[in-house]
Design an enzyme around this catalytic site. Structure first.
Site, PDB file in Angstrom:
ATOM      1  N   LYS A  16       0.903  -1.162   0.052  1.00 58.95           N
ATOM      2  CA  LYS A  16       0.017   0.104  -0.048  1.00 58.95           C
ATOM      3  C   LYS A  16       0.896   1.293  -0.078  1.00 58.95           C
ATOM      4  O   LYS A  16       2.063   1.392   0.679  1.00 58.95           O
ATOM      5  CB  LYS A  16      -0.948   0.066   1.395  1.00 58.95           C
ATOM      6  CG  LYS A  16      -1.914   1.029   1.282  1.00 58.95           C
ATOM      7  CD  LYS A  16      -2.863   0.960   2.372  1.00 58.95           C
ATOM      8  CE  LYS A  16      -3.844   2.018   2.649  1.00 58.95           C
ATOM      9  NZ  LYS A  16      -4.703   1.933   3.703  1.00 58.95           N
ATOM     10  N   SER A  50      -9.208   2.849   2.591  1.00 58.11           N
ATOM     11  CA  SER A  50      -8.414   3.129   1.874  1.00 58.11           C
ATOM     12  C   SER A  50      -7.470   2.361   1.066  1.00 58.11           C
ATOM     13  O   SER A  50      -6.534   2.885   0.373  1.00 58.11           O
ATOM     14  CB  SER A  50      -7.682   4.309   2.696  1.00 58.11           C
ATOM     15  OG  SER A  50      -6.795   3.797   3.689  1.00 58.11           O
ATOM     16  N   SER A  90     -10.206   0.523   6.867  1.00 55.14           N
ATOM     17  CA  SER A  90      -9.540   0.590   5.413  1.00 55.14           C
ATOM     18  C   SER A  90      -9.002  -0.734   5.212  1.00 55.14           C
ATOM     19  O   SER A  90      -8.481  -0.885   3.909  1.00 55.14           O
ATOM     20  CB  SER A  90      -8.327   1.657   5.397  1.00 55.14           C
ATOM     21  OG  SER A  90      -8.630   2.746   5.855  1.00 55.14           O
TER      22      SER A  90
END
Length: 449
Positions: free
Chosen positions: A24, A100, A124
């Site tokens: 990520k 996210s 997330s």
């Protein structure tokens, strides 16, 4: 090329030797590689060293292929950063994969990689897992590393792990990532067995399970998301477990306000860090307008408000631990709505004008005096009101893919357990994975792996 080769070096004898992974683009720093966090303000930033979580991930043997898209500063439950453009849901590209960790979820759901890195500070990992038909697991606070630069992420709300298609891969990875981290602010209760073993075990007695389909902030919950829980409850009852409809013993609105207060402070601090990197004060045009406004609200938040907010976390943690002395699991929808369409949650023209005016004129104090914070909280969390509780209490939680809407979009069901009881969650996940409700990602015609 030598630097790139060094950054993706892996342990050729590790459990995941040769398995491709994406990380990520937020806090999972790879030495000498960019880490923009979805913001043009960090376009020229490169990591000086691997973050601790990345070092541990590399030790498993994976081959790191690159990084995944995130909303700016990982602030949203959708992944549509202005600078990089939206990530789309492989089940239907007109819809969001969530956020996210939306880029990671989309990559796994599309078959690009079998596993991808994520972190979860308010849902997330679980939100995009729900939207993309994946298994999304948030470990207990302190279970996985947070360093080097920090001893806590989002004051302990955020924890790193991965998104996967299978329970097995998530359990195996957590077995390799867990452990005591010197210098970290928080440490999870010790666990000496393996989660891989746990996921293969059944329960030797009926469980007591609480469930709710009511939004903790008293907003709407879509019928499909309620149905996901109802189906799960019926399945669990058929297995002999005792189910009781019961809300969590916390004030949902206070939890939501505490979470938003955290956001205000974290954004303000991140913009200060961005200014240090840029060598000047951050300007309005360095970030997206909403990010700028959140940063101003952080500056307008008092130390008193911050401390009172943290106290709500602690109250909720004690209440939920007491709750789990009676109930083995707490089950809710992962989200209150199915995946939104790309652009659906963009501010309206009038909202954009208001954000621009308030942001450029630095009227954050005015927003607070006008009592608009409660409205901001509701608008921000009404689609995802269930996941923040586990972040503020530090308890482990997972989203399991157990439902599809009438138009074929996945919907997850959330399970929470007591602090340190990831083993119970993996036990339950292993059982559910064998049930008729579990969504097989390979049924998605766009899946290609």
């Amino acid at each position: 090329m030598k630097e790139l080769a060094a950054s993706i070096a892996h342990n050729e004898t590790g459990t995941f030797a040769g398995v491709p992974i994406l990380l990520k683009n937020f806090t999972q720093e790879i030495k000498n590689e960019p880490m923009t966090s979805g913001s043009k303000g960090f376009l020229n930033y490169k990591a000086e060293e691997d973050s601790h979580i990345v070092s541990k991930i590399k030790e498993t043997g994976v081959t790191v292929l690159g990084q995944t898209n995130v909303p700016e500063l990982a602030l949203m439950g959708i992944t549509e950063p202005a600078h990089y453009g939206p990530t789309r849901n492989p089940w239907n590209t007109n819809h969001t994969p969530g956020g996210s960790s939306g880029g990671s979820a989309a990559a796994v759901a599309a078959g690009m990689v079998p596993i991808a890195g994520g972190n979860d500070g308010g849902g997330s990992i679980r939100i995009p897992a729900s939207f993309c038909g994946l298994f999304g697991f948030k470990p207990s606070r302190g279970r996985t590393p947070v360093g080097r630069k920090l001893g806590r992420q989002m004051q302990g709300a955020s924890v790193d792990h991965v998104l996967t298609r299978s329970v097995r891969d998530s359990a195996l990875m957590l077995d390799l990532l867990k452990g005591h981290e010197k210098g970290a602010a928080f440490h999870a209760p010790p666990f000496e067995s393996t989660y891989f073993e746990c996921m293969q075990k059944g329960f030797n007695k009926p469980l007591r399970i609480a469930y709710s389909t009511k939004s903790p902030i008293n907003t709407e919950v879509h019928p499909e998301n309620k149905e996901a829980v109802v189906k799960t409850v019926k399945l669990l009852e058929s297995m002999g477990h005792h189910l009781e409809e019961k809300d969590a013993p916390v004030d949902g609105k206070k939890i939501a306000n505490s979470f938003i207060t955290l956001y205000f402070g974290e954004v303000a601090a991140t913009l200060a860090t961005m200014g240090e990197f840029l060598g000047r004060k951050v300007k309005y045009n360095d970030v997206e307008p909403t990010t700028w406004l959140l940063g101003l609200l952080g500056k307008a938040t008092t130390a008193e408000e911050w401390v009172l907010s943290i106290r709500e976390w602690d109250k909720a943690a004690y209440s939920m631990e007491d709750f789990h002395e009676t109930y083995d699991f707490y089950v809710t929808p992962t989200t209150a709505f199915p995946p939104s369409k790309i652009g659906e949650l963009d501010p309206t023209p009038s909202e954009k004008l208001m954000i621009s005016i308030f942001g450029q004129l630095r009227l954050a104090g005015f927003i607070k005096k006008m009592g608009l914070i409660d409205q901001l909280v509701e608008n921000s969390l009404k689609r995802t009101p269930f996941t923040q509780l586990g972040n503020l209490t530090g308890q482990p939680a997972m989203s399991v893919p157990l439902h599809q809407t009438t138009d074929g979009l996945p919907i997850g069901v959330q399970f929470m357990a007591a602090n340190g009881r990831e083993d119970q969650l993996f036990q339950m996940a292993g059982i559910l994975e064998q049930s008729e409700l579990w969504i097989d990602i390979k049924t998605n015609p766009m899946f290609n792996y």
